[in-house]
Structure formats: C-alpha cells, structure tokens
Design an enzyme around this catalytic site. Structure first.
Site, short mmCIF file in Angstrom:
data_model
loop_
_atom_site.label_atom_id
_atom_site.label_comp_id
_atom_site.label_asym_id
_atom_site.label_seq_id
_atom_site.Cartn_x
_atom_site.Cartn_y
_atom_site.Cartn_z
N ASP A 244 -5.97 -10.39 -10.37
CA ASP A 244 -5.55 -11.29 -11.45
C ASP A 244 -6.68 -12.24 -11.85
OD1 ASP A 244 -5.35 -12.44 -8.88
OD2 ASP A 244 -3.89 -13.93 -9.55
N TYR B 44 -16.50 -13.83 -8.22
CA TYR B 44 -15.59 -12.81 -7.66
C TYR B 44 -14.89 -12.05 -8.79
CZ TYR B 44 -11.24 -10.97 -5.62
OH TYR B 44 -10.18 -10.17 -5.27
N TYR C 48 -15.15 -7.24 -1.43
CA TYR C 48 -15.66 -8.56 -1.05
C TYR C 48 -14.63 -9.55 -1.61
CZ TYR C 48 -18.80 -12.58 -0.71
OH TYR C 48 -19.36 -13.81 -0.40
N1 LIG Z 1 -6.28 -11.10 -1.07
C1 LIG Z 1 -5.85 -11.43 -2.29
O1 LIG Z 1 -5.23 -12.47 -2.50
C2 LIG Z 1 -6.11 -10.50 -3.45
C3 LIG Z 1 -5.69 -10.88 -4.73
C4 LIG Z 1 -5.91 -10.02 -5.79
C5 LIG Z 1 -6.55 -8.81 -5.58
N2 LIG Z 1 -6.96 -8.48 -4.33
C6 LIG Z 1 -7.65 -7.19 -4.14
O2 LIG Z 1 -6.88 -6.39 -3.28
C7 LIG Z 1 -7.74 -5.53 -2.53
C8 LIG Z 1 -7.42 -5.63 -1.06
O3 LIG Z 1 -7.60 -6.98 -0.66
P1 LIG Z 1 -7.20 -7.49 0.80
O4 LIG Z 1 -6.44 -8.74 0.62
O5 LIG Z 1 -6.64 -6.37 1.59
O6 LIG Z 1 -8.65 -7.85 1.33
P2 LIG Z 1 -9.15 -8.19 2.78
O7 LIG Z 1 -7.99 -8.38 3.70
O8 LIG Z 1 -10.18 -9.26 2.63
O9 LIG Z 1 -9.87 -6.83 3.20
C9 LIG Z 1 -10.99 -6.38 2.54
C10 LIG Z 1 -11.46 -5.14 3.28
O10 LIG Z 1 -12.63 -4.66 2.63
C11 LIG Z 1 -13.54 -4.30 3.64
N3 LIG Z 1 -14.89 -4.31 3.15
C12 LIG Z 1 -15.58 -5.35 2.64
N4 LIG Z 1 -16.82 -4.96 2.32
C13 LIG Z 1 -16.90 -3.64 2.64
C14 LIG Z 1 -17.93 -2.69 2.54
N5 LIG Z 1 -19.14 -3.00 2.07
N6 LIG Z 1 -17.68 -1.41 2.96
C15 LIG Z 1 -16.47 -1.09 3.46
N7 LIG Z 1 -15.45 -1.96 3.57
C16 LIG Z 1 -15.68 -3.23 3.16
C17 LIG Z 1 -13.33 -5.32 4.72
O11 LIG Z 1 -13.89 -4.83 5.91
P3 LIG Z 1 -14.42 -5.82 7.08
O12 LIG Z 1 -13.21 -6.12 7.90
O13 LIG Z 1 -15.44 -5.01 7.77
O14 LIG Z 1 -14.99 -7.04 6.40
C18 LIG Z 1 -11.83 -5.38 4.73
O15 LIG Z 1 -11.30 -4.33 5.51
C19 LIG Z 1 -9.16 -5.93 -2.91
O16 LIG Z 1 -9.62 -5.07 -3.91
C20 LIG Z 1 -9.00 -7.32 -3.48
O17 LIG Z 1 -10.02 -7.62 -4.41
C21 LIG Z 1 -6.75 -9.28 -3.25
#
Ligand SMILES: NC(=O)c1ccc[n+]([C@@H]2O[C@H](COP(=O)([O-])OP(=O)(O)OC[C@H]3O[C@@H](n4cnc5c(N)ncnc54)[C@H](OP(=O)(O)O)[C@@H]3O)[C@@H](O)[C@H]2O)c1
Length: 303
Positions: A104, A127, A63
């Site tokens: 982070d 978050y 999320y």
């Molecule tokens: N984005 C950032 O800036 C950032 C920064 C630091 C860390 N992170 C971490 O990096 C990781 C990847 O992030 P990202 O940027 O790739 O995120 P993202 O583009 O928002 O993608 C999140 C994914 O999680 C899926 N998801 C959400 N709830 C789910 C559930 N209940 N069951 C199965 N799948 C679910 C979403 O599916 P749907 O398409 O169906 O919603 C989506 O495919 C995460 O752990 C995030 O916390 C991200």
C-alpha cells in the site's frame, strides 16, 4: 491437478504463513530463501527448486525495513526492484506464473477514499519507490504475473506492529499511538490463504489474461494504528495477556525517517471479481493472532 507452490523468502511473515496454510490445505509447497538463495544476486533457481516442478512461484521476499530504507536505497532496490525482477524471470524461464507481493506504500495517501488499482501510485519514501519499481520489473520479466498489493501485515511470526504492541504492554500501562493514518490491516495467514486460492484457480483454469496485473489484497474493514493496537489489547486482556491503554496522537508527534501515507485503505473489489476471494474482517485476524501469541506466551512463562 492442484498447484505446486514455490515460495521465495522462507523466514518472513507471509512465507511462514504460506508454509503453515499450504500444509493445512495439503498443497505441496517448497520455501527457499537466505542464506541459500539471495534474490539480490541469484542467477537461477537452485536445482532442488526446479526439481520440485512448481506450477507457480510466489515471491514473499522483500527488503521491508521502511525507515532504514531511507538510508539504504541501494540495498532496498537490489532486493525489491532487481531481486523481484530476477524471481519473475526465473518463473518465466520455468514457464509458470509468478505471484508477487507489493505494498500500500506505493500510494501517497492524498486520496480521501480507499484506493483502487487504477489510481496513480506516488510513493512517499524509498521503500515504496523500490516496491513500485519492483512491480514494473516483474511485469517486464514475466508476462504471466499477479501482483498483490497488501498492507499493514501482522501475524504470530517475525516482526510486526501487533507483536511490538503486546511486547510494550508487558511493561507499560499507557501507550501513545498514531491515530491519523488509516489503513487496511492484513493477517498474514488470511493473505496466505488468498495466495493459495489464486494458485488453485490458476491450476484449475489455466492462465487467463484477466489474471494479469495489480490486485489489492487486504483484510476487510479499516482502522488506524491506534485502532489496531486497541483491538489487540482488548483481545489480549480477554485472555489474561498483556494490555495497555492506547492514547491517540497525530503522526506529527511520532516522527519517523520515512513519511507514511495518511490514507492507504485498499479497495479489494478486483480480487473478488476476478478470483472470487474476499479476505475476512481484519479484527478477526487480530483475535486469532493475539490468541496464538498469548497462549504461546503463557506456555513460555509456565516452568
Ligand atoms: N510487513 C508489512 O506490513 C507489509 C505491508 C505491505 C506489504 N508487505 C509486503 O509483503 C511481503 C512479505 O512481507 P513480510 O511482512 O512477510 O516481510 P518480512 O517478515 O520482513 O520477511 C521478508 C523476507 O524476505 C527475505 N529477504 C529479504 N531480502 C532477501 C534477499 N535478498 N533474498 C532472499 N530473501 C530475502 C527475508 O529473509 P531474512 O530473514 O534472511 O532477512 C524475510 O524472509 C513483502 O513483499 C512486503 O513488501 C509487507
């Protein structure tokens, strides 16, 4: 024998990048996610995932709506805490390690220097708290776990800051952008390569206790949100794409529901020392990402 990678979260930035890089590196990978697999409710991995016989599970599902989470605490924790624990438990049941992605935003930003993994976390919002709880759930559920705290993820896929900036530059000449939050922007494709290299190392050497725990995994260098936008606009302008002037503003001029750390720069020394991995400079990733977006944009514009 090389790794076989089961990725949870098929449509997100990091999951999509993992699919692309695994294919390029000839590493067998399978992605599963919603609607078939919801980690907030799943009891077990689907049969096809078990039949794939992964050597490692990567949880890239989360999320990620940082501001919305302030009003949706239960939903954020269901995925980022309980869901992360379920994925790790499923990996442990299969007898394979789990690589979990964290953030982070577990830090409060009060430290003047870049953070190291042993610094005490102190999330400022829901978050960050849900992701920190998830790290603990993963550690509880799976002895063999690698937790990668990454930051400020951008890519040609999904929703992210770089894409938003280029979209805004289509219609605006000047943009006011926060210039007092410092961080480590990370290109999802570089992070995906780091994850796959970790999977390869573990497949080569077998699990070693020194692999366990939290690692920072971000691109090299640091900047502010304005610095990131400025670099993206410069790269876009060089390709004839949308561009805008990026005017600096303080965080206080751009209020958001969730408070962000003023400093979340990540020292990635442990990743280098343990796995021999150092991600490239963040601005190299920006150039690649913008190159792909602007080229796509031009293709879409051409009848
Ligand atoms: N984005 C950032 O800036 C950032 C920064 C630091 C860390 N992170 C971490 O990096 C990781 C990847 O992030 P990202 O940027 O790739 O995120 P993202 O583009 O928002 O993608 C999140 C994914 O999680 C899926 N998801 C959400 N709830 C789910 C559930 N209940 N069951 C199965 N799948 C679910 C979403 O599916 P749907 O398409 O169906 O919603 C989506 O495919 C995460 O752990 C995030 O916390 C991200």
């Amino acid at each position: 024998m090389g790794p076989r990678v089961l990725v949870i979260g098929k449509s997100g930035q990091v999951a999509t990048a993992l699919t692309e890089r695994a294919e390029a590196r000839d590493i067998p990978a399978m992605c599963i996610g919603r609607p078939e697999v919801d980690i907030a409710t799943m009891d077990a991995l689907p049969d096809e995932a078990i039949a794939f016989a992964p050597t490692i599970v990567v949880n890239a599902a989360a999320y990620t709506a940082v501001d919305k989470a302030e009003d949706e605490e239960d939903a954020a924790f269901a995925v980022n805490d309980a869901g992360a624990g379920r994925v790790a438990a499923a990996a442990a049941k299969l007898g394979v390690p789990v690589i979990h992605i964290s953030t982070d935003y577990v830090y409060d930003g009060a430290k003047p220097e870049p953070y190291v993994e042993t610094d005490p976390p102190c999330p400022l919002g829901v978050y960050g708290r849900s992701k920190l709880a998830g790290e603990e759930a993963v550690a509880q559920a799976a002895d063999r776990h690698v937790i990668l705290r990454t930051a400020w993820v951008f890519s040609p896929f999904g929703r992210n800051f770089v894409k938003t900036m280029l979209a805004l530059a289509e219609t605006r000449d000047r943009l006011k952008i926060v210039d007092d939050q410092r961080g480590s922007p990370t290109y999802a494709l570089d992070l995906a390569d780091a994850i796959l290299t970790i999977a390869e190392r573990i497949a080569e050497t077998g699990w070693q206790q020194r692999y366990q725990g939290v690692f920072h995994a971000a691109n090299a260098g640091e900047t502010t949100w304005r610095g990131l936008a400025h670099k993206a606009f410069a790269a876009s302008a060089a390709l004839g794409g949308p561009t805008a002037a990026a005017d600096p503003i303080p965080t206080s001029d751009y209020p958001t529901a969730a408070e962000r750390p003023l400093n979340s720069r990540l020292d990635c020394g442990r990743l280098k020392a343990t796995f021999g991995i150092a991600l490239p400079d963040w601005w190299v990733g920006v150039r690649d990402c913008v190159g792909r977006l602007v080229t796509t944009h031009e293709k879409q514009e051409t009848p």
